[in-house]
Design an enzyme around this catalytic site. Structure first.
Site, mmCIF file in Angstrom:
data_model
loop_
_atom_site.group_PDB
_atom_site.id
_atom_site.type_symbol
_atom_site.label_atom_id
_atom_site.label_comp_id
_atom_site.label_asym_id
_atom_site.label_seq_id
_atom_site.Cartn_x
_atom_site.Cartn_y
_atom_site.Cartn_z
ATOM 1 N N ASN A 179 12.444 6.305 3.185
ATOM 2 C CA ASN A 179 13.401 6.993 4.064
ATOM 3 C C ASN A 179 14.828 6.447 3.814
ATOM 4 O O ASN A 179 14.946 5.639 2.732
ATOM 5 C CB ASN A 179 13.307 6.920 5.423
ATOM 6 C CG ASN A 179 13.234 5.164 5.916
ATOM 7 O OD1 ASN A 179 14.179 4.684 5.380
ATOM 8 N ND2 ASN A 179 12.063 4.941 6.610
ATOM 9 N N GLY A 212 3.413 5.837 5.692
ATOM 10 C CA GLY A 212 2.941 6.518 4.382
ATOM 11 C C GLY A 212 3.201 5.500 3.100
ATOM 12 O O GLY A 212 2.935 4.259 2.997
ATOM 13 N N VAL A 213 3.666 6.042 2.037
ATOM 14 C CA VAL A 213 3.729 5.401 0.724
ATOM 15 C C VAL A 213 4.970 4.235 0.846
ATOM 16 O O VAL A 213 4.605 3.157 0.570
ATOM 17 C CB VAL A 213 4.199 6.201 -0.461
ATOM 18 C CG1 VAL A 213 4.642 5.775 -1.490
ATOM 19 C CG2 VAL A 213 2.915 7.279 -0.939
ATOM 20 N N ASP A 214 5.850 4.592 1.758
ATOM 21 C CA ASP A 214 6.895 3.703 1.977
ATOM 22 C C ASP A 214 6.397 2.388 2.418
ATOM 23 O O ASP A 214 6.706 1.272 2.158
ATOM 24 C CB ASP A 214 7.986 4.386 2.821
ATOM 25 C CG ASP A 214 9.435 3.723 2.945
ATOM 26 O OD1 ASP A 214 9.542 2.760 2.056
ATOM 27 O OD2 ASP A 214 10.219 3.876 3.780
ATOM 28 N N SER A 229 7.966 13.472 -0.806
ATOM 29 C CA SER A 229 8.324 14.579 0.244
ATOM 30 C C SER A 229 6.943 15.329 0.962
ATOM 31 O O SER A 229 7.047 16.086 2.061
ATOM 32 C CB SER A 229 9.058 15.425 -0.054
ATOM 33 O OG SER A 229 10.687 14.901 -0.038
ATOM 34 N N THR A 230 5.807 15.105 0.402
ATOM 35 C CA THR A 230 4.761 15.961 0.913
ATOM 36 C C THR A 230 3.988 15.502 1.968
ATOM 37 O O THR A 230 2.938 16.074 2.470
ATOM 38 C CB THR A 230 3.725 16.209 -0.296
ATOM 39 O OG1 THR A 230 2.971 14.897 -0.949
ATOM 40 C CG2 THR A 230 4.740 17.069 -1.360
ATOM 41 N N TYR A 266 7.096 14.118 5.311
ATOM 42 C CA TYR A 266 8.215 15.000 5.455
ATOM 43 C C TYR A 266 8.115 16.462 5.137
ATOM 44 O O TYR A 266 8.758 17.530 5.253
ATOM 45 C CB TYR A 266 9.189 14.628 4.153
ATOM 46 C CG TYR A 266 10.078 13.336 4.647
ATOM 47 C CD1 TYR A 266 9.983 12.721 5.506
ATOM 48 C CD2 TYR A 266 11.155 12.960 3.587
ATOM 49 C CE1 TYR A 266 10.558 11.536 5.849
ATOM 50 C CE2 TYR A 266 11.857 12.053 3.986
ATOM 51 C CZ TYR A 266 11.804 11.277 4.851
ATOM 52 O OH TYR A 266 12.417 10.257 5.284
ATOM 53 N N ILE A 283 -0.859 3.672 -5.330
ATOM 54 C CA ILE A 283 0.297 3.422 -6.375
ATOM 55 C C ILE A 283 0.676 1.940 -6.252
ATOM 56 O O ILE A 283 1.224 1.440 -7.362
ATOM 57 C CB ILE A 283 1.523 4.236 -5.875
ATOM 58 C CG1 ILE A 283 2.529 4.550 -7.024
ATOM 59 C CG2 ILE A 283 2.181 3.796 -4.640
ATOM 60 C CD1 ILE A 283 3.306 5.743 -6.957
#
Length: 172
Positions: A28, A36-38, A119-120, A123, A15
């Site tokens: 978060n 992860g993505v964050d 969230s997958t 989380y 992304i």
């Protein structure tokens, strides 16, 4: 009027590399980076200083920053729910994440938005349950939005892509 469905697509990718008006960060509550993505978005964009000024973000809400070193002009940060078996309002909170991001995109006059599967990852929200919430909520948001002409669900792996593609095929 263009069909909302034909403005949606799922694909596998990174992304942080997408050339869209905004990418969505599955953040978060601190908005100060994580895994992860964050973490990937924070490392690629260099937006920590602006995030420090936002005062965090509640679950189900969203806030926007600039895109900095990304191709995307904006990053819309949203905090998804931690999966607790589906009994703690997780579907409603997840839908709120997508709705809030689409609201911000509309307010900013954006034409293209790329979402991760919120969230997958860490989380723990099951992707087979998250994908229908994501697609349905985005379609509902597009119903009264003629500005956004492209929404991508950018999936990290083939399993996630398969779940999103299955839901999109059901609408097709």
């Amino acid at each position: 009027m263009k069909s909302a469905f034909f403005r949606l697509k799922a694909e596998q990718g990174d992304i942080t590399k997408y050339d869209v008006d905004a990418i969505v960060n599955a953040a978060n509550q601190t908005l100060l980076g994580g895994g992860g993505v964050d973490g990937a978005i924070h490392r690629a964009a260099g937006l920590l200083n602006e995030c420090k000024t936002l005062g965090g973000c509640a679950t189900g809400k969203a806030k926007a920053t600039g895109g900095y070193q990304l191709k995307a002009r904006y990053v819309i940060h949203t905090v998804g729910p931690v999966w607790a078996g589906g009994t703690k309002g997780e579907p409603e909170l997840l839908a709120s994440c997508y709705r809030e991001c689409m609201r911000i995109a509309k307010e900013l006059g954006l034409r293209s938005v790329a979402f991760p599967s919120i969230s997958t990852g860490a989380y723990g929200y099951p992707v087979v349950l998250a994908a229908p919430v994501a697609v349905k909520t985005v379609l509902e948001s597009l119903a009264d939005n003629e500005v956004i002409d492209r929404v991508l669900f950018v999936c990290f792996d083939s399993r996630t892509l398969s779940a999103y593609q299955k839901v999109l095929d059901e609408y097709g």
